[in-house]
Scaffold this motif. Structure first.
Motif, mmCIF file in Angstrom:
data_model
loop_
_atom_site.group_PDB
_atom_site.id
_atom_site.type_symbol
_atom_site.label_atom_id
_atom_site.label_comp_id
_atom_site.label_asym_id
_atom_site.label_seq_id
_atom_site.Cartn_x
_atom_site.Cartn_y
_atom_site.Cartn_z
ATOM 1 N N PHE A 296 7.423 124.218 12.475
ATOM 2 C CA PHE A 296 7.103 123.413 11.297
ATOM 3 C C PHE A 296 8.353 122.908 10.573
ATOM 4 O O PHE A 296 8.314 121.885 9.892
ATOM 5 N N ASN A 297 9.463 123.615 10.732
ATOM 6 C CA ASN A 297 10.695 123.153 10.085
ATOM 7 C C ASN A 297 11.144 121.796 10.627
ATOM 8 O O ASN A 297 11.899 121.077 9.963
ATOM 9 N N GLU A 298 10.671 121.419 11.822
ATOM 10 C CA GLU A 298 11.034 120.127 12.395
ATOM 11 C C GLU A 298 10.434 118.966 11.600
ATOM 12 O O GLU A 298 10.928 117.840 11.662
ATOM 13 N N ILE A 299 9.372 119.259 10.863
ATOM 14 C CA ILE A 299 8.813 118.269 9.934
ATOM 15 C C ILE A 299 9.483 118.374 8.576
ATOM 16 O O ILE A 299 9.811 117.368 7.949
ATOM 17 N N LEU A 300 9.738 119.589 8.121
ATOM 18 C CA LEU A 300 10.316 119.797 6.795
ATOM 19 C C LEU A 300 11.660 119.091 6.636
ATOM 20 O O LEU A 300 11.943 118.514 5.578
ATOM 21 N N VAL A 301 12.500 119.122 7.680
ATOM 22 C CA VAL A 301 13.825 118.498 7.556
ATOM 23 C C VAL A 301 13.725 116.991 7.359
ATOM 24 O O VAL A 301 14.683 116.365 6.892
ATOM 25 N N CYS A 302 12.575 116.412 7.692
ATOM 26 C CA CYS A 302 12.382 114.962 7.539
ATOM 27 C C CYS A 302 12.177 114.549 6.091
ATOM 28 O O CYS A 302 12.030 113.354 5.798
ATOM 29 N N PHE A 303 12.160 115.524 5.167
ATOM 30 C CA PHE A 303 11.922 115.219 3.766
ATOM 31 C C PHE A 303 13.121 115.520 2.863
ATOM 32 O O PHE A 303 13.075 115.205 1.682
ATOM 33 N N PHE A 304 14.159 116.135 3.392
ATOM 34 C CA PHE A 304 15.323 116.386 2.525
ATOM 35 C C PHE A 304 16.655 116.222 3.235
ATOM 36 O O PHE A 304 17.707 116.373 2.610
ATOM 37 N N LEU A 305 16.645 115.885 4.524
ATOM 38 C CA LEU A 305 17.898 115.672 5.243
ATOM 39 C C LEU A 305 17.874 114.290 5.892
ATOM 40 O O LEU A 305 17.055 114.051 6.784
ATOM 41 N N PRO A 306 18.739 113.362 5.466
ATOM 42 C CA PRO A 306 18.772 112.043 6.102
ATOM 43 C C PRO A 306 19.164 112.190 7.573
ATOM 44 O O PRO A 306 20.289 112.596 7.877
ATOM 45 N N ILE A 307 18.267 111.896 8.463
ATOM 46 C CA ILE A 307 18.509 112.132 9.876
ATOM 47 C C ILE A 307 17.889 111.013 10.698
ATOM 48 O O ILE A 307 16.745 110.603 10.450
ATOM 49 N N HIS A 308 18.636 110.522 11.650
ATOM 50 C CA HIS A 308 18.135 109.472 12.529
ATOM 51 C C HIS A 308 17.096 110.079 13.473
ATOM 52 O O HIS A 308 17.226 111.213 13.924
ATOM 53 N N THR A 309 16.076 109.304 13.782
ATOM 54 C CA THR A 309 14.984 109.831 14.598
ATOM 55 C C THR A 309 15.451 110.271 15.988
ATOM 56 O O THR A 309 14.934 111.228 16.559
ATOM 57 N N ARG A 310 16.462 109.578 16.539
ATOM 58 C CA ARG A 310 16.978 109.994 17.845
ATOM 59 C C ARG A 310 17.723 111.327 17.755
ATOM 60 O O ARG A 310 17.602 112.177 18.634
ATOM 61 N N VAL A 311 18.494 111.485 16.689
ATOM 62 C CA VAL A 311 19.196 112.758 16.487
ATOM 63 C C VAL A 311 18.175 113.887 16.345
ATOM 64 O O VAL A 311 18.341 114.971 16.918
ATOM 65 N N HIS A 312 17.123 113.619 15.587
ATOM 66 C CA HIS A 312 16.054 114.610 15.419
ATOM 67 C C HIS A 312 15.459 114.999 16.761
ATOM 68 O O HIS A 312 15.320 116.191 17.075
ATOM 69 N N ARG A 313 15.140 114.022 17.592
ATOM 70 C CA ARG A 313 14.501 114.308 18.873
ATOM 71 C C ARG A 313 15.459 115.033 19.824
ATOM 72 O O ARG A 313 15.097 116.051 20.428
ATOM 73 N N TYR A 314 16.686 114.538 19.949
ATOM 74 C CA TYR A 314 17.641 115.152 20.876
ATOM 75 C C TYR A 314 18.022 116.560 20.435
ATOM 76 O O TYR A 314 18.176 117.457 21.269
ATOM 77 N N TYR A 315 18.176 116.748 19.132
ATOM 78 C CA TYR A 315 18.534 118.077 18.640
ATOM 79 C C TYR A 315 17.442 119.092 18.975
ATOM 80 O O TYR A 315 17.744 120.207 19.418
ATOM 81 N N HIS A 316 16.197 118.706 18.772
ATOM 82 C CA HIS A 316 15.122 119.661 19.010
ATOM 83 C C HIS A 316 14.788 119.801 20.494
ATOM 84 O O HIS A 316 14.163 120.779 20.896
ATOM 85 N N MET A 317 15.217 118.850 21.310
ATOM 86 C CA MET A 317 15.209 119.085 22.751
ATOM 87 C C MET A 317 16.226 120.177 23.090
ATOM 88 O O MET A 317 15.970 121.063 23.917
ATOM 89 N N TYR A 318 17.373 120.077 22.451
ATOM 90 C CA TYR A 318 18.424 121.071 22.682
ATOM 91 C C TYR A 318 17.962 122.472 22.268
ATOM 92 O O TYR A 318 18.224 123.456 22.974
#
Length: 304
Positions: A209-231
């Motif tokens: 669920f934290n993968e959604i939470l970070v989308c509300f307080f951390l400016p993050i590009h959608t690709r960075v979000h996806r690649y990071y959570h693949m990692y």
């Protein structure tokens, strides 16, 4: 002839239509038009994004598990030091591989929701209205940013993810949740790389669920979000591999450890041995990347 006064229609630009039905709802003057648009946009985006998200998650997870469980031991069996005691169950890999499908489904839904959040943010930017739900969304598909920005984002994600994992992991070890939920993961007393996501669907919702939470307080590009959570998916596989990988994990922490300790395992990094001890002893080593929370909370033990 004097012009008639026309009542303003509800603004619906915050949620672009994803179907003719949504378009009709957005163009009418009914009171619930914007709610209908929101629902149609959410459902449409999630359904469109899910197949790609599930394919990506499954390829990364099963690819990493196969590589770590079969390929690496085959080619490096003379150089690998096992950290495990005991023997694995018969058909354990098959059980774990099948059990991982549920968490992969949950992760894919979450990634699809993140895609929808990007749509919501873009819709608000294209409208003349501010505030509302969309104003809280920080995930975006705009400029990626420079190297410094990327490194800073990854470091923040590491700290936030490790903190979230530690405390939700402690929560899952509470008596009720452990018995009904987390015990499924601990069926693997001697883990394999396939143990990584072999856990209950409810646990998947809590942990991811934290993968959604970070989308509300951390400016993050959608690709960075996806690649990071693949990692992080690969990290979950590696943490259960049964042989030591740290500090050679391809991460910022691993790189710093190599530079500062010349290849020796840094005592502040979570290793495969740490998590293997967790599966054996059940009350120690709850961290994911670092041992900081375990040290602060007294839940760590020294290496054997």
């Amino acid at each position: 002839m004097e012009p008639r006064d026309v009542a303003p229609r509800p603004h619906a630009a915050s949620f672009p239509p994803s179907s003719p039905g949504a378009a009709h709802a957005c163009s009418t003057g009914v009171r619930d038009a914007s709610d209908a648009c929101a629902l149609e946009s959410f459902v449409g985006t999630v359904f469109r994004s899910f197949p790609v998200a599930f394919f990506q998650a499954a390829i990364v997870y099963y690819g990493a598990a196969v590589f770590l469980h079969y390929v690496v031991p085959f080619f490096m069996r003379r150089n690998l030091a096992s950290v495990q005691k005991g023997r694995r169950e018969e058909n354990q890999v098959r059980r774990e591989a099948l059990a991982s499908l549920g968490p992969l489904f949950v992760k894919s839904v979450i990634w699809s929701v993140v895609d929808w959040l990007v749509v919501v943010r873009k819709s608000q930017q294209g409208s003349h209205e501010g505030g509302g739900f969309a104003s809280w969304v920080t995930v975006h598909d705009g400029e990626m940013g420079g190297i410094a920005s990327l490194v800073g984002t990854v470091v923040l994600l590491d700290v936030l993810h490790d903190t979230w994992f530690y405390w939700t992991h402690r929560l899952l070890h509470m008596k009720v949740l452990y018995r009904r939920v987390h015990s499924m993961h601990h069926e693997s007393r001697v883990p394999t790389a396939f143990t990584g996501y072999s856990f209950h669907v409810l646990e998947a919702i809590i942990v991811f669920f934290n993968e959604i939470l970070v989308c509300f307080f951390l400016p993050i590009h959608t690709r960075v979000h996806r690649y990071y959570h693949m990692y992080t998916t690969v990290i979950h596989c590696g943490g259960h591999a049964g042989y030591e990988i740290a500090p050679y994990v391809p991460s910022l922490q691993g790189l710093c450890s190599l530079l500062l300790t010349k290849g020796k395992v840094n005592g502040y990094l979570t290793t495969v041995e740490h998590h293997d001890l967790h599966h054996q002893m059940n009350t120690v080593h709850f961290g994911l990347y670092f041992q900081i929370w375990d040290r602060l909370m007294g839940t760590g033990v020294r290496h054997r």
